[in-house]
Scaffold this active site. Sequence first.
Site, PDB file in Angstrom:
ATOM      1  N   GLY A  17       0.843  -1.193   0.000  1.00 23.09           N
ATOM      2  CA  GLY A  17       0.000   0.000   0.000  1.00 23.09           C
ATOM      3  C   GLY A  17       0.869   1.229   0.000  1.00 23.09           C
ATOM      4  N   CYS A  18       0.330   2.337   0.502  1.00 24.89           N
ATOM      5  CA  CYS A  18       1.078   3.578   0.454  1.00 24.89           C
ATOM      6  C   CYS A  18       2.109   3.640   1.561  1.00 24.89           C
ATOM      7  CB  CYS A  18       0.112   4.759   0.569  1.00 24.89           C
ATOM      8  SG  CYS A  18      -0.816   4.774   2.097  1.00 24.89           S
TER       9      CYS A  18
END
Length: 270
Positions: free
Chosen positions: A107-108
């Site tokens: 993810g980020c």
Amino acid sequence: MPLSRSLPGLSVQADGQLSVRRNLPEEVPVAVVFDGTTQAVMMASPGDIADFAHGFALSEGFIETLDQIEEFEVVEHEVGIEARFWLTGERSKALETRRRKMAGPVGCGLCGIDSLEEASRALPTVTADPRFAACEVAHATDELRANQPLHDQTRAVHAAGFLLPGQGIVLAREDVGRHNALDKLIGALARQGIDPATGAFVMTSRVSVELIQKAAIAGCPVLIAVSAPTAHALRLADQAGITIAAFARGGGFDLYSHPHRIIPEAQDVP
């Protein structure tokens, strides 16, 4: 895709209620795809996607230079956006090796890692030495504020700007995520042939670990932010040779780590 939408709401105040319409920022899933395989999906503002994808690829180490990209395209779908890369042979093989090591979805922030050790990976030392007058630093976030059209509409997005000594903010990008905004800026600089080592990143957010990591990998020696750094971010900045100017607002700032790049003035930082 539109960057914002006007939507109805009800404003409830001490003196009553009022129907309102607000411009709210859009947020869409963006998949970054290398050689047909999705490497990460992040929620982001649907503008400057090519800049975002290139900056993400560089700052997260999927590529080291733009010439490792054979082809790139942005494909919009009803449910989101794909940023598709095809890499050169050697880089494609290196990415395949990295992909085999990954334990789960990414993810980020810290993308494509599978261990605490890699999350705390050693950063390159930034040796570039541009110099900024203290007044430039003190007013950098105010100048960035003047380069935020989406924030003017929505009051709900972050921005990252690039400050050059004596020239002010020369480039800025916006996004709902602070790290997305910085990736967009890094990608825009790379695609326009501007060296991050020649200036400073200016952020509308706090200074967190991933921002230091991205700045170090990009080779940017100064990070100026409107809010506070975390203690760990300062430790990493000190190790990486990065100057941190935090709480930069109202004509002043707090200076941490490697202060030699900021030229003091009589009434400013000693």
